[in-house]
Design a protein around this motif. Sequence first.
Motif, mmCIF file in Angstrom:
data_model
loop_
_atom_site.group_PDB
_atom_site.id
_atom_site.type_symbol
_atom_site.label_atom_id
_atom_site.label_comp_id
_atom_site.label_asym_id
_atom_site.label_seq_id
_atom_site.Cartn_x
_atom_site.Cartn_y
_atom_site.Cartn_z
ATOM 1 N N LYS A 32 5.148 -1.378 4.188
ATOM 2 C CA LYS A 32 4.847 -0.031 3.702
ATOM 3 C C LYS A 32 4.167 -0.074 2.342
ATOM 4 N N GLN A 53 0.568 -0.984 2.847
ATOM 5 C CA GLN A 53 -0.141 0.163 3.410
ATOM 6 C C GLN A 53 -0.437 1.188 2.321
ATOM 7 N N GLU A 60 -4.063 2.493 0.918
ATOM 8 C CA GLU A 60 -4.426 3.913 0.892
ATOM 9 C C GLU A 60 -4.923 4.330 -0.489
#
Length: 296
Positions: free
Chosen positions: A56, A59, A63
């Motif tokens: 996570k 990720q 982003e």
Amino acid sequence: MSGLRRLFITSWSSDVRLDGKTAVVTGANSGIGKETAKDLTKRGARVILACRDMAKAEQTASEIIRELGVASVVPYKLDLADTKSICEFAELIYNNEKSLHFLINNAGVAMCPYSTTEDGFEMQFGVNHLGHFFLTFLLIDLLKHSAPSRVINVSSVAHSMGKIQFEDINSEKNYHPVKAYVQSKLANVLFSRELAKRLEDLGVTVCAVDPGLVNTALVRHMKKSFQFFVKTFGFLIRTPAEGAYTTLYCALTPDLLNGGYYSNCALAPCSRAARDDATAARLWAASCHLLGIRWK
């Protein structure tokens, strides 16, 4: 923003740049932490996403890099429920970072069923307070070396309902998820107060913040009645970006009260228990004892 929301949500902005500065944000893969990390990155800071779940975290880093077009955000693994992981994280920081200007202790768990950390501490007290206490202890030399620097501990208005249960600080005799949570949030404020006193005149400013009532993953363990409140009275609930306002205010505002408690982007009153210097000193000593460290 509707008129009702304007009554409850403080709007805040700043054009301060942070080029050349480095920040660590715990729990930065989602919610308030993610929004805090994104804003600091936008201002030019190098931001370390300190997260338990590396998939996570990676990720989230991707982003932010994609959205802002910068590559100054880096995911590092940190499990605040494991002192070994905290030590490994601190070692990474000292090996890879020349300075640290902001330590934002944001990660937390709320009102979960009883469980313990890898070291046997009740999970909420262990993560929300002891994990961040130990992390700050390990990074304090770098923060002092990088002064002026700041430590920002994310607490909650719920601290006002808390009491430090020194005779059962790990809730081994009697566990109640709400009592354990508010104890940990009170500990955040007391820790900020005592740390500020001990770092006086060393260039490290410390504060505790109340982000307000924010709709984040923290509500997943809360009772259905509270989740119904969140859905029904959404106009009272802050978005994660709004929840990050006070943290960012405390990171960027020049003249903060060292050891102060901030809410709605302003200095705010905290509970009587949170202003008790004797309790703050006792909690400091108890935390050092539990962690097996000496921190004068």
